[in-house]
Design a protein around this motif. Structure first.
Motif, PDB file in Angstrom:
ATOM      1  N   LEU A 182      -0.442  10.041  10.829  1.00  0.00           N
ATOM      2  CA  LEU A 182      -0.225  10.756   9.573  1.00  0.00           C
ATOM      3  C   LEU A 182      -0.693   9.972   8.356  1.00  0.00           C
ATOM      4  O   LEU A 182      -0.677  10.485   7.241  1.00  0.00           O
ATOM      5  CB  LEU A 182       1.270  11.078   9.419  1.00  0.00           C
ATOM      6  N   LYS A 183      -1.095   8.694   8.576  1.00  0.00           N
ATOM      7  CA  LYS A 183      -1.511   7.810   7.487  1.00  0.00           C
ATOM      8  C   LYS A 183      -0.428   7.741   6.395  1.00  0.00           C
ATOM      9  O   LYS A 183      -0.709   7.867   5.202  1.00  0.00           O
ATOM     10  CB  LYS A 183      -2.846   8.269   6.895  1.00  0.00           C
ATOM     11  N   ILE A 184       0.794   7.568   6.828  1.00  0.00           N
ATOM     12  CA  ILE A 184       1.903   7.443   5.889  1.00  0.00           C
ATOM     13  C   ILE A 184       1.689   6.215   5.014  1.00  0.00           C
ATOM     14  O   ILE A 184       1.372   5.132   5.526  1.00  0.00           O
ATOM     15  CB  ILE A 184       3.244   7.348   6.655  1.00  0.00           C
ATOM     16  N   PRO A 185       1.846   6.313   3.709  1.00  0.00           N
ATOM     17  CA  PRO A 185       1.624   5.168   2.815  1.00  0.00           C
ATOM     18  C   PRO A 185       2.504   3.975   3.168  1.00  0.00           C
ATOM     19  O   PRO A 185       3.639   4.138   3.639  1.00  0.00           O
ATOM     20  CB  PRO A 185       1.986   5.728   1.432  1.00  0.00           C
ATOM     21  N   ALA A 186       1.984   2.791   2.912  1.00  0.00           N
ATOM     22  CA  ALA A 186       2.692   1.559   3.270  1.00  0.00           C
ATOM     23  C   ALA A 186       4.062   1.483   2.604  1.00  0.00           C
ATOM     24  O   ALA A 186       5.042   1.057   3.233  1.00  0.00           O
ATOM     25  CB  ALA A 186       1.852   0.346   2.892  1.00  0.00           C
ATOM     26  N   TRP A 187       4.159   1.886   1.334  1.00  0.00           N
ATOM     27  CA  TRP A 187       5.432   1.739   0.624  1.00  0.00           C
ATOM     28  C   TRP A 187       6.525   2.577   1.261  1.00  0.00           C
ATOM     29  O   TRP A 187       7.697   2.185   1.269  1.00  0.00           O
ATOM     30  CB  TRP A 187       5.270   2.092  -0.857  1.00  0.00           C
ATOM     31  N   ILE A 188       6.137   3.720   1.856  1.00  0.00           N
ATOM     32  CA  ILE A 188       7.129   4.554   2.528  1.00  0.00           C
ATOM     33  C   ILE A 188       7.579   3.891   3.829  1.00  0.00           C
ATOM     34  O   ILE A 188       8.775   3.846   4.143  1.00  0.00           O
ATOM     35  CB  ILE A 188       6.551   5.954   2.820  1.00  0.00           C
ATOM     36  N   GLY A 189       6.614   3.356   4.583  1.00  0.00           N
ATOM     37  CA  GLY A 189       6.961   2.677   5.827  1.00  0.00           C
ATOM     38  C   GLY A 189       7.859   1.470   5.588  1.00  0.00           C
ATOM     39  O   GLY A 189       8.835   1.256   6.316  1.00  0.00           O
ATOM     40  N   PHE A 193      -0.483  -4.906   7.796  1.00  0.00           N
ATOM     41  CA  PHE A 193      -1.700  -4.266   8.303  1.00  0.00           C
ATOM     42  C   PHE A 193      -2.058  -2.944   7.642  1.00  0.00           C
ATOM     43  O   PHE A 193      -3.225  -2.537   7.715  1.00  0.00           O
ATOM     44  CB  PHE A 193      -1.582  -4.078   9.819  1.00  0.00           C
ATOM     45  N   TRP A 194      -1.107  -2.277   6.997  1.00  0.00           N
ATOM     46  CA  TRP A 194      -1.464  -1.011   6.332  1.00  0.00           C
ATOM     47  C   TRP A 194      -2.425  -1.230   5.164  1.00  0.00           C
ATOM     48  O   TRP A 194      -3.417  -0.509   5.044  1.00  0.00           O
ATOM     49  CB  TRP A 194      -0.188  -0.296   5.887  1.00  0.00           C
ATOM     50  N   PRO A 195      -2.172  -2.204   4.276  1.00  0.00           N
ATOM     51  CA  PRO A 195      -3.091  -2.379   3.138  1.00  0.00           C
ATOM     52  C   PRO A 195      -4.518  -2.716   3.549  1.00  0.00           C
ATOM     53  O   PRO A 195      -5.460  -2.389   2.817  1.00  0.00           O
ATOM     54  CB  PRO A 195      -2.452  -3.554   2.365  1.00  0.00           C
ATOM     55  N   GLN A 211      -4.037  -0.666  14.063  1.00  0.00           N
ATOM     56  CA  GLN A 211      -3.912  -0.907  15.501  1.00  0.00           C
ATOM     57  C   GLN A 211      -3.075  -2.140  15.824  1.00  0.00           C
ATOM     58  O   GLN A 211      -2.384  -2.175  16.849  1.00  0.00           O
ATOM     59  CB  GLN A 211      -5.292  -1.043  16.152  1.00  0.00           C
ATOM     60  N   TYR A 212      -3.094  -3.135  14.951  1.00  0.00           N
ATOM     61  CA  TYR A 212      -2.348  -4.366  15.246  1.00  0.00           C
ATOM     62  C   TYR A 212      -0.847  -4.174  15.033  1.00  0.00           C
ATOM     63  O   TYR A 212      -0.033  -4.737  15.786  1.00  0.00           O
ATOM     64  CB  TYR A 212      -2.889  -5.524  14.407  1.00  0.00           C
ATOM     65  N   ALA A 213      -0.487  -3.381  14.033  1.00  0.00           N
ATOM     66  CA  ALA A 213       0.924  -3.035  13.866  1.00  0.00           C
ATOM     67  C   ALA A 213       1.400  -2.247  15.083  1.00  0.00           C
ATOM     68  O   ALA A 213       2.510  -2.465  15.589  1.00  0.00           O
ATOM     69  CB  ALA A 213       1.131  -2.221  12.593  1.00  0.00           C
ATOM     70  N   ILE A 272       5.794  -9.404  15.843  1.00  0.00           N
ATOM     71  CA  ILE A 272       4.953 -10.140  14.896  1.00  0.00           C
ATOM     72  C   ILE A 272       4.022 -11.098  15.643  1.00  0.00           C
ATOM     73  O   ILE A 272       2.834 -11.209  15.323  1.00  0.00           O
ATOM     74  CB  ILE A 272       5.820 -10.891  13.876  1.00  0.00           C
ATOM     75  N   GLY A 273       4.558 -11.774  16.663  1.00  0.00           N
ATOM     76  CA  GLY A 273       3.729 -12.694  17.445  1.00  0.00           C
ATOM     77  C   GLY A 273       2.607 -11.973  18.175  1.00  0.00           C
ATOM     78  O   GLY A 273       1.466 -12.445  18.201  1.00  0.00           O
ATOM     79  N   SER A 274       2.902 -10.827  18.763  1.00  0.00           N
ATOM     80  CA  SER A 274       1.882 -10.060  19.499  1.00  0.00           C
ATOM     81  C   SER A 274       0.803  -9.540  18.562  1.00  0.00           C
ATOM     82  O   SER A 274      -0.397  -9.621  18.862  1.00  0.00           O
ATOM     83  CB  SER A 274       2.546  -8.890  20.233  1.00  0.00           C
ATOM     84  N   ALA A 275       1.227  -8.977  17.431  1.00  0.00           N
ATOM     85  CA  ALA A 275       0.263  -8.458  16.463  1.00  0.00           C
ATOM     86  C   ALA A 275      -0.617  -9.576  15.911  1.00  0.00           C
ATOM     87  O   ALA A 275      -1.840  -9.409  15.771  1.00  0.00           O
ATOM     88  CB  ALA A 275       1.001  -7.760  15.321  1.00  0.00           C
ATOM     89  N   ALA A 276      -0.012 -10.723  15.606  1.00  0.00           N
ATOM     90  CA  ALA A 276      -0.766 -11.841  15.035  1.00  0.00           C
ATOM     91  C   ALA A 276      -1.794 -12.382  16.026  1.00  0.00           C
ATOM     92  O   ALA A 276      -2.954 -12.626  15.669  1.00  0.00           O
ATOM     93  CB  ALA A 276       0.192 -12.957  14.603  1.00  0.00           C
TER      94      ALA A 276
END
Length: 234
Positions: free
Chosen positions: A64-71, A118-120, A125-127, A219-223
């Protein structure tokens, strides 16, 4: 380069997107409460239903490409509710597992951190990797370990099973590989990255206590996935 949810013009309004996410989460909690009623002796099962089901919210947010501030805002609210529920049993299907744990709080916190990271930069995909490795990998590892774990081991006072740990390695590998393949194509290197991510996630899960794995594993997996892809693919 492909994308599981390619960039498009915003097809859905923010209120509609939020309503869809809220409806999904409400259904997950409703299912968990029903399961708790019928399987009251196995509170861990109902908690894992919420744990696994909630993780899919990151795919909805990506689609849905929800904005980062909402997430981030939603994650903060969820973290506050989880923290209150730690002291007051307002969500028994999530917290009644016979042990004190801040896992739900850390889970919400990890979603906020990953969305904020990762949204900005539009690297959704990493999140998704971080959250889904935790949701599916740890979730099914706990279920398999509890049901079939015959070879236990102890790390920092926390008992694990080899069956559960191997389940986490396998599912984390599949989740990471499929997400990366959806974005970069079926390159051989992505499966090596997936293997490293899965081993790292399982190690972090083994050494984390008091629910802290719900923060360290996502966080470790995404990083690890992000930095390895920067070095080896981009």
């Amino acid at each position: 380069m492909s994308d599981l949810f390619p960039p498009t013009q915003l097809l859905y309004s923010v209120p509609f997107s939020l309503s869809l996410v809220a409806l999904y989460l409400g259904l997950i909690i409703l299912v968990a409460e029903r399961l708790k009623r019928y399987y009251s002796s196995n509170s861990e099962l109902t908690r894992k239903v919420v744990h696994i089901g909630t993780g899919n919210v990151i795919l909805l947010a990506w689609w849905l490409k929800i904005p980062a501030w909402i997430g981030i805002g939603a994650a903060i609210i969820a973290a506050i509710i989880a923290l209150i529920s730690y002291f007051v049993p307002i969500l028994p299907s999530i917290n009644s597992v016979g042990r004190k744990s801040l896992g739900t709080f850390f889970y919400a916190l990890s979603i906020g951190v990953l969305v904020g990271w990762f949204w900005p930069i539009e690297q959704y995909q990493y999140a998704a990797i971080g959250i889904l490795v935790m949701a599916f990998g740890d979730g099914f590892a706990a279920i398999i370990g509890q049901r079939f774990g015959q070879h236990p081991y102890t790390v920092l006072g926390s008992q694990k099973s080899w069956e559960g740990s191997l389940t986490m390695v396998g599912i984390s590998f599949i989740v990471t590989g499929l997400i990366l393949a959806s974005v970069y194509g079926n390159l051989g290197i992505i499966w090596l990255i997936a293997a490293i991510v899965s081993l790292n996630a399982t190690t972090l899960e083994s050494f984390s206590t008091l629910g802290l794995d719900n923060l360290t594993v996502p966080i470790g997996s995404a990083a690890v996935a992000f930095f390895l892809c920067q070095w080896w693919i981009s």
